[in-house]
Design a protein around this motif. Structure first.
Motif, PDB file in Angstrom:
ATOM      1  N   ALA A   1      92.177 -35.125  30.486  1.00 52.49           N
ATOM      2  CA  ALA A   1      93.020 -34.010  30.943  1.00 52.49           C
ATOM      3  C   ALA A   1      94.118 -33.696  29.937  1.00 52.49           C
ATOM      4  CB  ALA A   1      93.636 -34.351  32.296  1.00 52.49           C
TER       5      ALA A   1
ATOM      6  N   ASP B   1      93.480 -29.544  28.136  1.00 53.84           N
ATOM      7  CA  ASP B   1      93.022 -28.384  28.926  1.00 53.84           C
ATOM      8  C   ASP B   1      93.616 -27.088  28.373  1.00 53.84           C
ATOM      9  OD1 ASP B   1      95.509 -29.253  29.714  1.00 53.84           O
ATOM     10  OD2 ASP B   1      95.176 -29.042  31.869  1.00 53.84           O
TER      11      ASP B   1
ATOM     12  N   LYS C   1      91.904 -26.190  25.059  1.00 57.56           N
ATOM     13  CA  LYS C   1      90.569 -25.604  25.287  1.00 57.56           C
ATOM     14  C   LYS C   1      90.683 -24.151  25.743  1.00 57.56           C
ATOM     15  CE  LYS C   1      88.734 -28.776  27.925  1.00 57.56           C
ATOM     16  NZ  LYS C   1      87.778 -29.476  28.784  1.00 57.56           N
TER      17      LYS C   1
END
Ligand SMILES: [Fe+2]
Length: 273
Positions: A21, A167, A170
């Motif tokens: 994460a 995250d 991305k």
């Protein structure tokens, strides 16, 4: 129930989830005595280079190296310590041992390690060692790696480094073309509100994926940053960069017996074609 329902140990699963994460984890080193001894070696090399007596308090000495070295002489000092440390046969094994449990849980237990451990020294308000926001994969690095970043003093805020969580990285990567001619400053502005300034006290190690955007800025704290970093990758992962090859840039460190036997295997010989 005595039966086991998962291939993954619970503590490894929690670590992997946190890492996936965020893109990083910060954990106490596995061997504090080894870290302290390694830091004493660094301080000894600094004093040798500067021809001064060893200090009583290594942390205060490193934090305030600006008291004894002008910024213009800093890179000479850094290179002297970097070369001397990397020439010691115990340096890379000790460095790895400090975060072995985390690296093995995240990367695997058959590993290749960068051939040298880097050293960074960043004095307050010294703009000569800044690293703009980037992801290492942009420069041809393998995406199958972690960086182990080890502070030799307490590092926080601008004395440390920043990272854009995994995250968030991305999410922004597909929009990279929006940066256009604005360069890295534009990219930094796009993600600035989501950057995490890592608090990495002495005694802990940071392990992060350099696929995440990261970098540093001018050190606006009152003390000097001393940190080391080195890359680790799985031994049997793709090595696509011509310069960052296994056997030169990366060296195998924990090859297991069955892999050695398998790699040395030759098919039966002596048959006619
Ligand atoms: Fe990097």
């Amino acid at each position: 129930m005595a039966l086991i329902e998962s291939f993954v140990a619970e503590k490894d699963r929690a670590l992997a989830e946190e890492f996936t994460a965020r893109g990083y984890v910060i954990r106490p080193v596995d061997d504090r005595a080894a870290l302290d001894q390694m830091r004493r070696e660094v301080v000894g090399l600094v004093c040798e280079h500067l021809k001064i007596d060893r200090p009583g308090d290594p942390q205060d000495f490193l934090d305030h190296i600006e008291r004894v070295v002008p910024v213009a002489r800093l890179n000479d000092l850094r290179l002297a310590v970097y070369r001397a440390m990397n020439a010691k046969p115990w340096f890379r094994p000790t460095y790895f041992a400090l975060a072995r449990s985390v690296i093995e849980a995240l990367v695997g237990n058959e590993l290749a390690m960068q051939n040298k451990v880097n050293l960074s020294i960043q004095m307050p308000n010294d703009d000569s060692s800044l690293l703009d926001i980037h992801a290492d994969v942009f420069g041809g690095e393998t995406p199958y790696q972690v960086v182990m970043w080890l502070p030799l003093v307490d590092c926080h805020r601008t004395k440390s480094m920043f990272i854009l969580p995994h995250d968030k990285t991305k999410a922004v990567t597909p929009r990279m073309s929006e940066v256009g001619d604005g360069g890295m400053a534009k990219l930094y502005a796009m993600v600035e509100k989501d950057l995490v300034w890592l608090d990495v006290p002495y005694g802990t190690a940071l392990v992060f994926t350099p696929n995440c955007l990261h970098g540093n800025v001018l050190n606006r704290e009152t003390a000097t940053r001393w940190s080391m970093n080195c890359r680790f990758t799985g031994l049997f992962t793709p090595y696509t960069s011509p310069e960052k090859k296994i056997g030169s840039f990366y060296l195998p460190i924990t090859t297991r017996a069955v892999s050695r036997i398998g790699m040395a295997y030759r098919p039966p010989g002596g048959f006619e074609e």
